[in-house]
Design a protein around this motif. Structure first.
Motif, short mmCIF file in Angstrom:
data_model
loop_
_atom_site.label_atom_id
_atom_site.label_comp_id
_atom_site.label_asym_id
_atom_site.label_seq_id
_atom_site.Cartn_x
_atom_site.Cartn_y
_atom_site.Cartn_z
N ASP A 259 -42.72 -5.78 -6.73
CA ASP A 259 -42.54 -6.28 -5.36
C ASP A 259 -43.38 -7.54 -5.14
O ASP A 259 -42.87 -8.66 -5.24
CB ASP A 259 -42.90 -5.18 -4.38
CG ASP A 259 -42.69 -5.59 -2.92
OD1 ASP A 259 -42.10 -6.67 -2.68
OD2 ASP A 259 -43.11 -4.83 -2.03
N LEU A 260 -44.67 -7.38 -4.85
CA LEU A 260 -45.53 -8.52 -4.54
C LEU A 260 -45.88 -9.35 -5.77
O LEU A 260 -46.48 -10.42 -5.63
CB LEU A 260 -46.81 -8.04 -3.85
CG LEU A 260 -46.60 -7.35 -2.50
CD1 LEU A 260 -47.93 -6.92 -1.92
CD2 LEU A 260 -45.86 -8.27 -1.52
N GLU A 261 -45.49 -8.89 -6.93
CA GLU A 261 -45.74 -9.66 -8.15
C GLU A 261 -45.07 -11.03 -8.13
O GLU A 261 -45.45 -11.92 -8.89
CB GLU A 261 -45.28 -8.86 -9.38
CG GLU A 261 -46.24 -7.78 -9.82
CD GLU A 261 -46.22 -6.53 -8.95
OE1 GLU A 261 -47.08 -5.66 -9.15
OE2 GLU A 261 -45.35 -6.43 -8.07
N ILE A 262 -44.08 -11.22 -7.27
CA ILE A 262 -43.49 -12.56 -7.18
C ILE A 262 -44.54 -13.58 -6.72
O ILE A 262 -44.44 -14.77 -7.05
CB ILE A 262 -42.25 -12.61 -6.26
CG1 ILE A 262 -42.59 -12.21 -4.82
CG2 ILE A 262 -41.14 -11.74 -6.83
CD1 ILE A 262 -41.42 -12.37 -3.86
N LEU A 263 -45.57 -13.13 -5.99
CA LEU A 263 -46.65 -14.03 -5.58
C LEU A 263 -47.53 -14.41 -6.76
O LEU A 263 -48.10 -15.51 -6.78
CB LEU A 263 -47.48 -13.38 -4.47
CG LEU A 263 -46.73 -13.00 -3.21
CD1 LEU A 263 -47.67 -12.33 -2.21
CD2 LEU A 263 -46.07 -14.22 -2.58
N GLY B 151 -41.74 -8.17 -16.18
CA GLY B 151 -41.89 -9.60 -15.96
C GLY B 151 -40.57 -10.32 -15.83
O GLY B 151 -40.45 -11.29 -15.08
N GLY B 152 -39.54 -9.84 -16.54
CA GLY B 152 -38.21 -10.42 -16.40
C GLY B 152 -37.62 -10.14 -15.03
O GLY B 152 -37.02 -11.02 -14.41
N ALA B 153 -37.80 -8.91 -14.55
CA ALA B 153 -37.32 -8.56 -13.21
C ALA B 153 -38.03 -9.38 -12.15
O ALA B 153 -37.40 -9.87 -11.20
CB ALA B 153 -37.54 -7.07 -12.95
N VAL B 154 -39.33 -9.57 -12.32
CA VAL B 154 -40.10 -10.35 -11.34
C VAL B 154 -39.71 -11.83 -11.40
O VAL B 154 -39.62 -12.51 -10.37
CB VAL B 154 -41.61 -10.18 -11.57
CG1 VAL B 154 -42.41 -11.09 -10.64
CG2 VAL B 154 -42.01 -8.71 -11.34
N ALA B 155 -39.45 -12.35 -12.61
CA ALA B 155 -39.01 -13.74 -12.73
C ALA B 155 -37.69 -13.96 -11.99
O ALA B 155 -37.50 -14.98 -11.31
CB ALA B 155 -38.88 -14.13 -14.19
#
Length: 259
Positions: A81-85, A110-114
Motif C-alpha cells: 500500500d504505502l510502499e508506493i511512497l 516490488g513489481g506490484a508496488v512499481a
C-alpha cells in the motif's frame, strides 16, 4: 564475482519515513537511472539483489532500497500500500542526482508496488514488473498461503520480524489499495514490461496475463521458460535482457557494459 561499488543513501518519504538505500553508479556515461525494488522480506543488501544491481549498472545507475519495515528502513510494512511512497522517494533521488530518464524494476511485491506507483503517482519513464501478483489476497499456492500466515497471524509476524528483519503492520487495509492489474491500466503512455516465469511457485501465469491484458500500449510480455520466482531465480542473462530493454526505450548511452 566482485560487485560494482555502491554508496549508501538515506531517503526520506513524503510521510517522513527514513528509507535505507544505495546508489550504484553506471559503468560508463549514462543518463538512465534504474530504481530497483525488492520482494517481500527482501533487502537491497541481500546477495541476489546486489547481483541484480551489479548487472543493471552496466545499463544505467541503480538506486536500490529497502521498503518500509524491511532491514534498516523505518516504519512498518503495509505489504504493497504505502510502499508506493518508498518508490517515489527513490525516483525523486534518482532525478535529483542527475538521471534524465528513470525506470523502475520491481520483483514480486516490488513489481506490484512499481505498477501501483506508476499508475497512482506516475513520474517514471518506464516500468518493469517481474514475478508480480496481479491481485490481492491470492492464496492459490502453498507458498502464498504461508505468506498470508506470516502477515495475518501474530506468531507469523513475530517469526518474520525475528527471522527476516521485516516488521509488518497489524490489521487490514482501509481502504483497499488499487490492485496491481488495475494500476497497470493507468501507466500508459509509459512503456511497461511484464516478466513472469512458467515455473513460478508463488503466482501462476494468469497473474502476468491479467496485468498485461489490462495495461495500455506500449507494453511487452515475456514468459520465461523454467524461471521460478523473483530475485533468487533471476539469471544474469535475464537481468541483462531487462537492462537492454530499458536502454532501448531511450536510445543507448555511451559506454554501456553488459558483464
Amino acid at each position: 564475482m566482485p560487485y560494482a561499488p555502491s554508496f549508501p543513501v538515506m531517503l526520506m518519504t513524503r510521510d517522513n519515513l527514513r528509507i535505507d538505500a544505495a546508489h550504484t553508479p553506471p559503468r560508463g556515461a549514462a543518463d538512465l537511472g534504474i530504481v530497483l525494488a525488492h520482494g517481500f522480506t527482501g533487502s537491497h543488501r541481500e546477495r541476489a539483489t546486489r547481483r541484480i544491481a551489479h548487472v543493471l549498472s552496466g545499463f544505467g545507475g541503480v538506486v536500490a532500497f529497502d521498503f518500509r519495515g524491511h532491514g534498516r528502513s523505518g516504519g512498518l510494512s503495509t505489504v504493497g500500500d504505502l510502499e508506493i511512497l518508498d518508490v517515489d522517494a527513490a525516483v525523486r533521488h534518482a532525478r535529483a542526482i542527475g538521471y534524465r530518464k528513470v525506470v523502475t524494476v520491481g520483483f514480486s511485491l516490488g513489481g506490484a508496488v512499481a505498477l501501483r506507483h506508476a499508475g497512482v503517482l506516475g513520474g517514471v519513464d518506464a516500468v518493469v514488473s517481474v514475478s508480480a501478483p496481479a491481485r490481492w489476497y491470492y492464496r492459490g499456492t502453498r507458498p502464498m498461503r504461508q505468506v498470508h500466515w506470516a502477515i495475518e497471524r501474530p506468531v507469523g509476524r513475530l517469526f518474520t520480524r525475528l527471522g527476516k528483519n521485516t516488521r509488518i503492520m497489524r490489521g487490514v487495509w482501509d481502504p483497499l489499495p488499487l490492485a496491481p492489474y488495475a494500476a497497470a491500466a493507468q501507466i500508459s503512455p509509459a512503456p511497461l514490461l511484464v516478466v513472469h516465469g512458467d515455473a513460478d511457485p508463488f503466482f501462476p501465469l494468469d497473474h502476468a496475463y491479467q496485468i498485461y491484458g489490462y495495461a495500455g500500449e506500449p507494453k511487452e510480455l515475456w514468459i520465461e521458460p523454467g524461471y521460478g520466482h523473483a530475485e533468487s531465480a533471476a539469471t544474469p542473462e535475464l537481468v541483462r535482457r531487462i537492462g537492454g530493454w530499458a536502454v532501448a526505450r531511450f536510445g543507448p548511452p555511451e559506454g554501456v557494459y553488459s558483464s
